[in-house]
Design a protein around this motif. Structure first.
Motif, PDB file in Angstrom:
ATOM      1  N   ARG A  57      16.293  16.324  11.873  1.00  0.00           N
ATOM      2  CA  ARG A  57      16.982  15.450  10.912  1.00  0.00           C
ATOM      3  C   ARG A  57      17.000  16.105   9.533  1.00  0.00           C
ATOM      4  NH1 ARG A  57      12.267  12.671  12.062  1.00  0.00           N
ATOM      5  NH2 ARG A  57      13.362  11.051  13.203  1.00  0.00           N
ATOM      6  N   GLY A  58      17.921  15.606   8.696  1.00  0.00           N
ATOM      7  CA  GLY A  58      18.011  16.103   7.335  1.00  0.00           C
ATOM      8  C   GLY A  58      19.044  15.323   6.551  1.00  0.00           C
ATOM      9  N   ASP A  59      18.977  15.434   5.232  1.00  0.00           N
ATOM     10  CA  ASP A  59      19.972  14.820   4.352  1.00  0.00           C
ATOM     11  C   ASP A  59      21.084  15.834   4.082  1.00  0.00           C
ATOM     12  OD1 ASP A  59      18.718  12.404   4.150  1.00  0.00           O
ATOM     13  OD2 ASP A  59      17.798  12.805   2.206  1.00  0.00           O
ATOM     14  N   VAL A  60      22.320  15.347   4.143  1.00  0.00           N
ATOM     15  CA  VAL A  60      23.478  16.217   3.930  1.00  0.00           C
ATOM     16  C   VAL A  60      24.312  15.626   2.794  1.00  0.00           C
ATOM     17  CG1 VAL A  60      25.483  17.307   4.977  1.00  0.00           C
ATOM     18  CG2 VAL A  60      23.470  16.807   6.389  1.00  0.00           C
ATOM     19  N   ALA A  70      21.522  12.679   8.598  1.00  0.00           N
ATOM     20  CA  ALA A  70      22.035  13.092   9.903  1.00  0.00           C
ATOM     21  C   ALA A  70      20.872  13.461  10.822  1.00  0.00           C
ATOM     22  CB  ALA A  70      22.987  14.277   9.751  1.00  0.00           C
ATOM     23  N   ARG A  71      21.114  13.329  12.125  1.00  0.00           N
ATOM     24  CA  ARG A  71      20.088  13.704  13.094  1.00  0.00           C
ATOM     25  C   ARG A  71      20.732  14.218  14.376  1.00  0.00           C
ATOM     26  NH1 ARG A  71      16.442   8.859  14.817  1.00  0.00           N
ATOM     27  NH2 ARG A  71      16.167  10.079  16.741  1.00  0.00           N
ATOM     28  N   LEU A  72      20.014  15.111  15.017  1.00  0.00           N
ATOM     29  CA  LEU A  72      20.402  15.624  16.328  1.00  0.00           C
ATOM     30  C   LEU A  72      19.195  15.460  17.239  1.00  0.00           C
ATOM     31  CD1 LEU A  72      22.710  17.233  17.881  1.00  0.00           C
ATOM     32  CD2 LEU A  72      21.290  19.259  17.441  1.00  0.00           C
ATOM     33  N   ASP A  73      19.405  14.889  18.421  1.00  0.00           N
ATOM     34  CA  ASP A  73      18.307  14.613  19.340  1.00  0.00           C
ATOM     35  C   ASP A  73      18.382  15.528  20.555  1.00  0.00           C
ATOM     36  OD1 ASP A  73      17.859  12.587  17.572  1.00  0.00           O
ATOM     37  OD2 ASP A  73      18.415  10.958  18.924  1.00  0.00           O
ATOM     38  N   CYS A 131      24.217   9.409  12.354  1.00  0.00           N
ATOM     39  CA  CYS A 131      24.351   9.671  10.917  1.00  0.00           C
ATOM     40  C   CYS A 131      24.537   8.351  10.203  1.00  0.00           C
ATOM     41  CB  CYS A 131      25.534  10.608  10.642  1.00  0.00           C
ATOM     42  SG  CYS A 131      25.653  11.114   8.896  1.00  0.00           S
ATOM     43  N   SER A 132      24.105   8.314   8.953  1.00  0.00           N
ATOM     44  CA  SER A 132      24.222   7.087   8.164  1.00  0.00           C
ATOM     45  C   SER A 132      25.615   6.893   7.580  1.00  0.00           C
ATOM     46  CB  SER A 132      23.185   7.092   7.033  1.00  0.00           C
ATOM     47  OG  SER A 132      23.378   8.196   6.172  1.00  0.00           O
ATOM     48  N   CYS A 133      26.513   7.856   7.791  1.00  0.00           N
ATOM     49  CA  CYS A 133      27.885   7.687   7.313  1.00  0.00           C
ATOM     50  C   CYS A 133      28.643   6.758   8.270  1.00  0.00           C
ATOM     51  CB  CYS A 133      28.592   9.041   7.192  1.00  0.00           C
ATOM     52  SG  CYS A 133      29.081   9.765   8.777  1.00  0.00           S
TER      53      CYS A 133
END
Length: 252
Positions: A57-60, A70-73, A131-133
């Protein structure tokens, strides 16, 4: 503070394992998202990256100045797969050092394939995202940017693949088995482990501890100095040793 990619043009990811991760992720992203994500990653829009069990995860930073999470699992191994993975990995004692040094052996991945296992995603279907978008169902360009930062990070540090699967380098080290006590040989029962009667161990630090205390072989006078005259006399009488008479004269 944003993450700056080393790659400025062309494909991102050089090692075979980074390329494999990138290929699986790009099948998830599609051509359009892959292009915008690559551009955003190279522009330093990913602010930070955190890799934990099953999740990167990270902020973009978006072009409008908003930050999106955003995150990738990539799921951790279930218990049966974990045990099988460890069985194979522990047969390669050099593996932890190689992973820590930035090298993931391709031949080890082929060996895992025989048990239908992989540290890498076995296709786009094994990956999921969020993602939070509001770009639903995605994957959005923020997820895509995160993917490319992850790919370049895994290029240098393949141990992150281990983390995603719920494992650590320490898990790969086989636990040391406790040494089984050696059965005493004839002649060792009462002399502390020496078969030659010298009373000294014969050189192996893994030899068993000396034989248990035998009161019939103990000098009553020495025993009396430790536990007292009366208990020493009682012990000598109880065991009926030849020293019983001496006990009454020496310690009485």
């Amino acid at each position: 503070m944003s993450i700056r990619l080393l790659s400025r043009r062309g494909a991102i990811g050089k090692s075979w394992h980074a390329v494999a991760l990138r290929d699986a992720a790009e099948r998830l992203l599609g051509v359009g998202r892959a292009g915008s994500g690559k551009a955003d990653a190279r522009a330093g829009r990913v602010q930070w990256l955190d890799v934990t069990t099953g999740v990167a995860r990270g902020d973009v930073l978006d072009a409008d100045g908003e930050l999106y999470r955003a995150r990738l699992d990539l799921p951790a191994f279930p218990s049966d797969d974990r045990e099988e993975f460890l069985r194979i990995a522990r047969a390669r004692p050099e593996l932890p050092a190689r992973l820590a040094g930035g090298d993931y052996p391709e031949e080890f991945e082929r060996e895992l394939a025989g048990s239908e296992l992989s540290l890498l995603p076995r296709g786009a279907a094994e990956l999921s995202h969020d993602c939070s978008c509001l770009d639903w169902p995605g994957p959005c360009r923020h997820v895509a940017a995160l993917v490319y930062v992850l790919v370049e990070t895994v290029d240098d540090k393949p141990v992150h693949l281990l983390t995603l699967r719920g494992l650590t380098l320490e898990d790969l080290v086989a636990p040391r088995e406790a040494a089984s006590p050696r059965r005493a040989e004839p002649g060792e029962e009462h002399d502390g482990g020496a078969a030659d009667g010298s009373g000294e161990a014969n050189g192996d630090p893994s030899d068993p501890v000396p034989a248990p205390y035998d009161p019939t072989r103990t000098d009553p006078a020495l025993l009396a100095e430790v536990i007292g005259a009366d208990p020493a006399r009682i012990i000598a009488r109880f065991y009926g040793s030849a020293a019983a008479g001496d006990t009454q004269t020496d310690v009485g």
